[in-house]
Design a protein around this motif. Structure first.
Motif, mmCIF file in Angstrom:
data_model
loop_
_atom_site.group_PDB
_atom_site.id
_atom_site.type_symbol
_atom_site.label_atom_id
_atom_site.label_comp_id
_atom_site.label_asym_id
_atom_site.label_seq_id
_atom_site.Cartn_x
_atom_site.Cartn_y
_atom_site.Cartn_z
ATOM 1 N N SER A 25 13.014 26.176 -40.962
ATOM 2 C CA SER A 25 11.793 26.580 -40.756
ATOM 3 C C SER A 25 10.918 26.402 -41.828
ATOM 4 O O SER A 25 11.640 26.711 -43.077
ATOM 5 C CB SER A 25 10.747 27.632 -40.093
ATOM 6 N N ILE A 26 9.705 25.865 -42.219
ATOM 7 C CA ILE A 26 9.055 25.783 -43.622
ATOM 8 C C ILE A 26 8.362 26.612 -43.870
ATOM 9 O O ILE A 26 7.437 27.394 -42.931
ATOM 10 C CB ILE A 26 8.383 23.859 -43.786
ATOM 11 N N ASN A 27 7.630 26.836 -45.104
ATOM 12 C CA ASN A 27 6.932 27.557 -45.557
ATOM 13 C C ASN A 27 6.086 27.642 -44.986
ATOM 14 O O ASN A 27 4.986 26.770 -45.309
ATOM 15 C CB ASN A 27 7.109 28.782 -46.380
ATOM 16 N N PRO A 28 4.683 27.754 -43.466
ATOM 17 C CA PRO A 28 3.346 27.643 -43.450
ATOM 18 C C PRO A 28 2.295 28.276 -44.642
ATOM 19 O O PRO A 28 0.682 27.483 -44.389
ATOM 20 C CB PRO A 28 3.337 28.202 -42.307
ATOM 21 N N THR A 29 2.288 28.798 -45.383
ATOM 22 C CA THR A 29 1.481 29.878 -46.085
ATOM 23 C C THR A 29 0.831 28.402 -47.148
ATOM 24 O O THR A 29 -0.959 28.506 -47.522
ATOM 25 C CB THR A 29 1.671 30.956 -47.503
ATOM 26 N N TYR A 209 5.200 41.735 -37.048
ATOM 27 C CA TYR A 209 5.467 41.184 -38.138
ATOM 28 C C TYR A 209 5.183 39.807 -38.222
ATOM 29 O O TYR A 209 6.415 39.015 -37.288
ATOM 30 C CB TYR A 209 6.221 41.732 -38.612
ATOM 31 N N ASN A 210 5.154 39.585 -39.240
ATOM 32 C CA ASN A 210 4.649 37.964 -39.890
ATOM 33 C C ASN A 210 5.308 37.261 -40.299
ATOM 34 O O ASN A 210 4.367 37.530 -42.058
ATOM 35 C CB ASN A 210 3.527 37.306 -38.958
ATOM 36 N N GLY A 211 5.759 36.520 -41.415
ATOM 37 C CA GLY A 211 5.920 36.320 -42.699
ATOM 38 C C GLY A 211 7.902 35.602 -42.705
ATOM 39 O O GLY A 211 8.716 35.103 -42.019
ATOM 40 N N GLY A 240 8.115 34.529 -38.005
ATOM 41 C CA GLY A 240 7.731 33.739 -39.289
ATOM 42 C C GLY A 240 8.873 32.619 -39.580
ATOM 43 O O GLY A 240 9.619 31.678 -39.249
ATOM 44 N N TYR A 241 8.871 32.440 -41.227
ATOM 45 C CA TYR A 241 10.191 31.029 -41.417
ATOM 46 C C TYR A 241 11.078 31.124 -42.420
ATOM 47 O O TYR A 241 11.297 32.374 -42.319
ATOM 48 C CB TYR A 241 8.807 29.824 -42.240
ATOM 49 N N ILE A 264 6.117 30.094 -35.311
ATOM 50 C CA ILE A 264 4.753 29.975 -34.184
ATOM 51 C C ILE A 264 3.903 29.262 -34.960
ATOM 52 O O ILE A 264 3.956 30.013 -35.538
ATOM 53 C CB ILE A 264 4.714 31.289 -33.285
ATOM 54 N N PRO A 265 3.014 28.339 -33.902
ATOM 55 C CA PRO A 265 1.582 27.926 -34.294
ATOM 56 C C PRO A 265 0.725 29.813 -35.263
ATOM 57 O O PRO A 265 0.352 30.270 -34.545
ATOM 58 C CB PRO A 265 0.649 27.190 -33.339
#
Length: 383
Positions: A25-29, A209-211, A240-241, A264-265
Motif C-alpha cells: 500500500s502506498i502513502n495517500p497523504t 486509528y488511521n495512518g 493505514g498504509y 481503505i478509500p
C-alpha cells in the motif's frame, strides 16, 4: 485564472482503484492534500492537471499505464502514459508534457507544481520557462522528512525548488527552507472536507486509528495500550498504509476486538472517524516533524466531530489547546491514560467535548476559507 497543475496526484475515485494495484500500500497523504488543493483552486478558476502517476516496476502490478483524459467536477485531468523502463519513461514524459501544453489555454495562466518528485518539478519548470508562465511550488514536507529518501535526492530537490516565483507551504519553516529569494508565499496547513456524517453499520463503540502502520510510528504501542486496558465493550479499528502487515497481524492475534482494515478509500476513512468514540494520532513527537509538517489526520479528526487524542504538535496546540486530549509522547502508559478519559463519557459528553474543535477547524481549514486565501494569493501573478 488558468491553473496548470503538475502533480503525481489523480482524481480521488481513480486513486481508490489505482492504489489496490500495488503489492504494498502506498502513502495517500500527498494524494489527498493535492486533490483537495486542486478542488479548492477549481472553485473560481479553470484547472488542468498533468498527472505523473506514481509507478514502481517491482511494486505496481500493472506493467504500464495508458494515457487518459477526463473531466471531473470541472477539473480537466491528463494522465500521462507511463512506460516501464525509467529512462524511456522520462523521455516519454517530456514529449507528452510538451504536447499537452500545446493544447492548453495559456492566457492568464499560472503553473502550480507538486515538489516532492524531481521529474514533476523539472517538467513544470521547463514549461514555465518556455511559455513565460509564473510557477508556484506546493510544499507539504521537507524531502528529508519523507521516509527512505536518499540525501542526494533531497539535495537535488532543494536546488531545483529555490528559484520559483511563489510558494504554497504547510508551515512557515518549510517556506524559510525553500524560499530563499523571499518570493510571494501562502501558508495552507491543511484542508478539511466538512461533510455530512456517513453512518456505518457498526453497533459496538470503537476507537479508531488511521495512518502509517510502520512500527516506529506508534501503532504497536497503541495495540499494546488497548490490550492492556482490556476494553471488552469497546473495539479498536485500524486502517493505514505501508508497514509489515504480517507482523501487525501477529500483534493482534487472538483479540477479536481489534479490526485491521489496512488501506481503505479516503471517504471510508472519514466515515470511520465520524462514527468512532475517539480518534487517535500516536505518531511520536520529533523536532523536525513539528517544524516542517502538519499532522493532517488531526485536522480530519477534529473535523469528524469526535474527541481526538494526539501526541503534541506545537502549531496546533496554539489554536486547539483545550479542544482535544494532548499527550507528550506515544508511550503506552500515556496512551492508556488518555483513552481512559474518553471511554466512560456518554455520547452527549463526547459531542460537547468535540464541538468547539469542529467549529474552529471548519472556520480555519474549510474549502471556502482556503479558496478565498488561494484566490487572493494567485491574483498576485495575474498580470
Amino acid at each position: 485564472m488558468n491553473i496548470i497543475y503538475f502533480t503525481t496526484a489523480i482524481d480521488g475515485n481513480d486513486y481508490d482503484h489505482y492504489s489496490i494495484r500495488w503489492k504494498e500500500s502506498i502513502n495517500p497523504t500527498i494524494q489527498v492534500y493535492h486533490n483537495k488543493l486542486i478542488r479548492c483552486l477549481s472553485i473560481n478558476n479553470t484547472v488542468s492537471v498533468l498527472s505523473y502517476r506514481p509507478f514502481s516496476r517491482t511494486l505496481c502490478i500493472d506493467r504500464r499505464l495508458k494515457k487518459e483524459h477526463k473531466e471531473v467536477n470541472g477539473v480537466s485531468y491528463n494522465y500521462l502514459k507511463v512506460k516501464r523502463p525509467l529512462q524511456a519513461r522520462k523521455r516519454s514524459y517530456s514529449t507528452q508534457t510538451r504536447k499537452i501544453m500545446e493544447k492548453l489555454n495559456k492566457e492568464k495562466a499560472l503553473i502550480v507544481t507538486d515538489t516532492l518528485n524531481t521529474t514533476v518539478v523539472e517538467e513544470a519548470k521547463k514549461m514555465a520557462k518556455k511559455y513565460a508562465i509564473p510557477i508556484v511550488g506546493v510544499f507539504i514536507n521537507s524531502p528529508s522528512g519523507v521516509d527512505g529518501t536518499p540525501k542526494e535526492y533531497t539535495t537535488h530537490l532543494y536546488e531545483i525548488c529555490n528559484d520559483l516565483d511563489g510558494y504554497i507551504c504547510t508551515t512557515d519553516e518549510l517556506n524559510a527552507y525553500f524560499n530563499r529569494n523571499k518570493k510571494p508565499y501562502l501558508r495552507v496547513e491543511g484542508i478539511v472536507e466538512n461533510l455530512p456524517k456517513t453512518e456505518l453499520n457498526i453497533k459496538k463503540p470503537y476507537i479508531y486509528y488511521n495512518g502509517t502502520l510502520k512500527e516506529k510510528f506508534g501503532i504497536y504501542n497503541l495495540v499494546r495500550a488497548y490490550k492492556d486496558l482490556n476494553l471488552k465493550d469497546v473495539d479498536l479499528y485500524i486502517s493505514g498504509y505501508q508497514g509489515n502487515n504480517e507482523e501487525l497481524k501477529k500483534k493482534v492475534l487472538g483479540n477479536p476486538n481489534i479490526h485491521l482494515l489496512y488501506n481503505i478509500p479516503y471517504k471510508d476513512v472519514l466515515a470511520y472517524e465520524a462514527n468512532a468514540i475517539v480518534n487517535i494520532n500516536c505518531h511520536p513527537f520529533s523536532e523536525d516533524n513539528d517544524r516542517y509538517t502538519v499532522p493532517f489526520k488531526v485536522l480530519d479528526y477534529l473535523d469528524s466531530g469526535v474527541p481526538t487524542i494526539s501526541v503534541k504538535n506545537t502549531r496546533l496546540m496554539k489554536t486547539y489547546k483545550n479542544d482535544l486530549i494532548w499527550i507528550k509522547t506515544n508511550d503506552v502508559e500515556e496512551l492508556k491514560a488518555a483513552i481512559s478519559k474518553v471511554v466512560p463519557l456518554t455520547k452527549e459528553e463526547r459531542d460537547d467535548y468535540a464541538a468547539t474543535g469542529k467549529e474552529k477547524v471548519v472556520r480555519d481549514y474549510s474549502f471556502e476559507t482556503t479558496s478565498i486565501a488561494l484566490d487572493k494569493f494567485i491574483n498576485k501573478f495575474n498580470k
